[in-house]
Design a protein around this motif. Structure first.
Motif, PDB file in Angstrom:
ATOM      1  N   VAL A 155     106.892  51.875  43.940  1.00  0.00           N
ATOM      2  CA  VAL A 155     106.249  53.680  44.673  1.00  0.00           C
ATOM      3  C   VAL A 155     104.875  53.635  45.748  1.00  0.00           C
ATOM      4  O   VAL A 155     104.228  52.725  45.476  1.00  0.00           O
ATOM      5  N   ILE A 156     105.338  53.766  46.279  1.00  0.00           N
ATOM      6  CA  ILE A 156     104.101  54.234  47.338  1.00  0.00           C
ATOM      7  C   ILE A 156     103.256  55.356  47.429  1.00  0.00           C
ATOM      8  O   ILE A 156     104.178  56.720  47.954  1.00  0.00           O
ATOM      9  N   LEU A 157     101.751  55.064  47.373  1.00  0.00           N
ATOM     10  CA  LEU A 157     101.131  56.583  47.181  1.00  0.00           C
ATOM     11  C   LEU A 157     100.402  56.403  48.503  1.00  0.00           C
ATOM     12  O   LEU A 157      99.830  55.209  49.147  1.00  0.00           O
ATOM     13  N   ASP A 174     100.986  61.805  49.413  1.00  0.00           N
ATOM     14  CA  ASP A 174     102.622  61.591  49.055  1.00  0.00           C
ATOM     15  C   ASP A 174     102.536  60.585  48.477  1.00  0.00           C
ATOM     16  O   ASP A 174     101.975  59.331  48.528  1.00  0.00           O
ATOM     17  N   PHE A 175     103.644  60.567  47.457  1.00  0.00           N
ATOM     18  CA  PHE A 175     104.499  59.318  46.376  1.00  0.00           C
ATOM     19  C   PHE A 175     106.085  58.822  47.713  1.00  0.00           C
ATOM     20  O   PHE A 175     106.605  59.809  48.039  1.00  0.00           O
ATOM     21  N   VAL A 176     106.188  57.815  48.286  1.00  0.00           N
ATOM     22  CA  VAL A 176     106.571  57.284  48.814  1.00  0.00           C
ATOM     23  C   VAL A 176     108.153  56.040  47.354  1.00  0.00           C
ATOM     24  O   VAL A 176     106.880  54.872  47.539  1.00  0.00           O
ATOM     25  N   VAL A 177     109.250  56.457  47.687  1.00  0.00           N
ATOM     26  CA  VAL A 177     109.597  55.273  46.880  1.00  0.00           C
ATOM     27  C   VAL A 177     111.289  54.762  47.228  1.00  0.00           C
ATOM     28  O   VAL A 177     111.555  55.256  48.456  1.00  0.00           O
TER      29      VAL A 177
END
Length: 76
Positions: free
Chosen positions: A36-38, A28-31
């Protein structure tokens, strides 16, 4: 690190191993702001589980595992 024309980035092997991300893993990518966090996908967000949940209860014929295996193998 460089992003390809297809938007792809290689995750270094040390990070993949540490985070348990292997071939065909879901991520998942979290903004958060301009960050941006993978992260490795968790629980019910995993593709295989989603597919099974979507298909559960849709069969029109009841078959045992042995029946399915015999059909798959072409046994009479």
């Amino acid at each position: 690190m460089r992003v390809t024309s297809k938007g792809q980035v290689t995750i270094p092997v040390e990070i993949r191993e540490r985070m348990g991300i292997f071939a065909n893993s879901e991520v998942d990518f979290v903004v958060q702001g301009n960050l941006v966090i993978l992260q490795k996908a968790s629980g019910s967000t995993q593709r295989g589980k989603r597919i099974v949940e979507r298909m559960r209860g849709r069969a029109t014929i009841r078959m045992s595992t042995d029946d399915i295996m015999a059909l798959t193998r072409g046994e009479d």
